[in-house]
Scaffold this active site. Sequence first.
Site, mmCIF file in Angstrom:
data_model
loop_
_atom_site.group_PDB
_atom_site.id
_atom_site.type_symbol
_atom_site.label_atom_id
_atom_site.label_comp_id
_atom_site.label_asym_id
_atom_site.label_seq_id
_atom_site.Cartn_x
_atom_site.Cartn_y
_atom_site.Cartn_z
ATOM 1 N N LYS A 50 7.839 -31.044 1.930
ATOM 2 C CA LYS A 50 7.276 -32.170 1.181
ATOM 3 C C LYS A 50 8.032 -33.463 1.455
ATOM 4 C CE LYS A 50 6.120 -33.450 -3.610
ATOM 5 N NZ LYS A 50 6.277 -33.015 -5.024
ATOM 6 N N CYS A 65 1.268 -31.878 -3.454
ATOM 7 C CA CYS A 65 1.228 -32.563 -4.750
ATOM 8 C C CYS A 65 1.332 -34.091 -4.664
ATOM 9 C CB CYS A 65 2.319 -31.992 -5.653
ATOM 10 S SG CYS A 65 2.071 -32.350 -7.424
ATOM 11 N N GLU A 79 1.707 -25.285 -5.696
ATOM 12 C CA GLU A 79 3.091 -25.721 -5.537
ATOM 13 C C GLU A 79 4.004 -24.846 -6.391
ATOM 14 O OE1 GLU A 79 5.658 -29.892 -5.767
ATOM 15 O OE2 GLU A 79 3.885 -29.660 -7.023
#
Length: 299
Positions: A142, A182, A71
């Site tokens: 995301k 994540c 990330e």
Amino acid sequence: MLVRPPSGPIPLLVRLTGQSIPGVGTGKGESVRAAAVQLNATGDKDRNLEIAERLVRAASADGASLVVLPEKWTVIGDAETLIAGAEPLDGPSITAARDWARQLGVAICAGSFPERVEGRDRLSNTSVLIAPTGEITATYRKIHMFDVDVGGVSYRESETEEAGAELVVEEAAGVPLGLTVCYDVRFPELYRILALRGARVITVPAAFTVETGRDHWEVLLRARAIENQVFMLAAGQVGEAPPHYRSYGRSMIVDPWGVVLAQAGDDECHIVADLDFDRQDAIREQIPSLANRRAEASV
């Protein structure tokens, strides 16, 4: 291209083996060597790209045909740093990753980077899947924003980043691959949907905090692998980055039984493992939990 399933409710019984998606399968004995790259990125973009390129090339030299970056591999830091380092999808960082993929003949999941999108005030935290030809085959923005208070630090991703809304499964290195980033790993329903849409491998570029990583990182990754009988490719940030970030590292490759095939230490490096899809098929036949699920019992 991956043949996408139709939208709408997912059938109660789904056979999730090499035949679950037309035209995409793994032949007898076929495997893919995958790599996860671990970085200690900072606000110095030139340095970050230099280390990333070196490790991608090293992973390729070790035989990897699929390489995952962490990330915010291009730049990481406070809101001001991210805004200053943000780029459009056709900016220099993703262009560089596309060149590496083309030169090395490997598929690259370019972790995530702060994407500047025209007409929007906030950034996207965007993962980019790149084919060995250098073509961008998929982008995932995301979905779950890291708005938490942990280790004495308040994180408010939503102040500078806009949540995505689209789930993504696309072919890479000949197999269906699901994209996540994540904090997404704490939301098991996302991974279940990706598996039901045919993902056999799921990527997790991350910058997990030291405080949460010590107790949660391995547990979450192995749980998502076991629940969905998928390979998990988790490439993490490691070490410190201004002004207060401390990333856990310990990048991992986990198999569908929950076995950790490879794990990084506490430095910048890459790890590799062979993803055995015959073993995955055997696990799904032995314990057909995905096919046995009762949709009416799920919210």
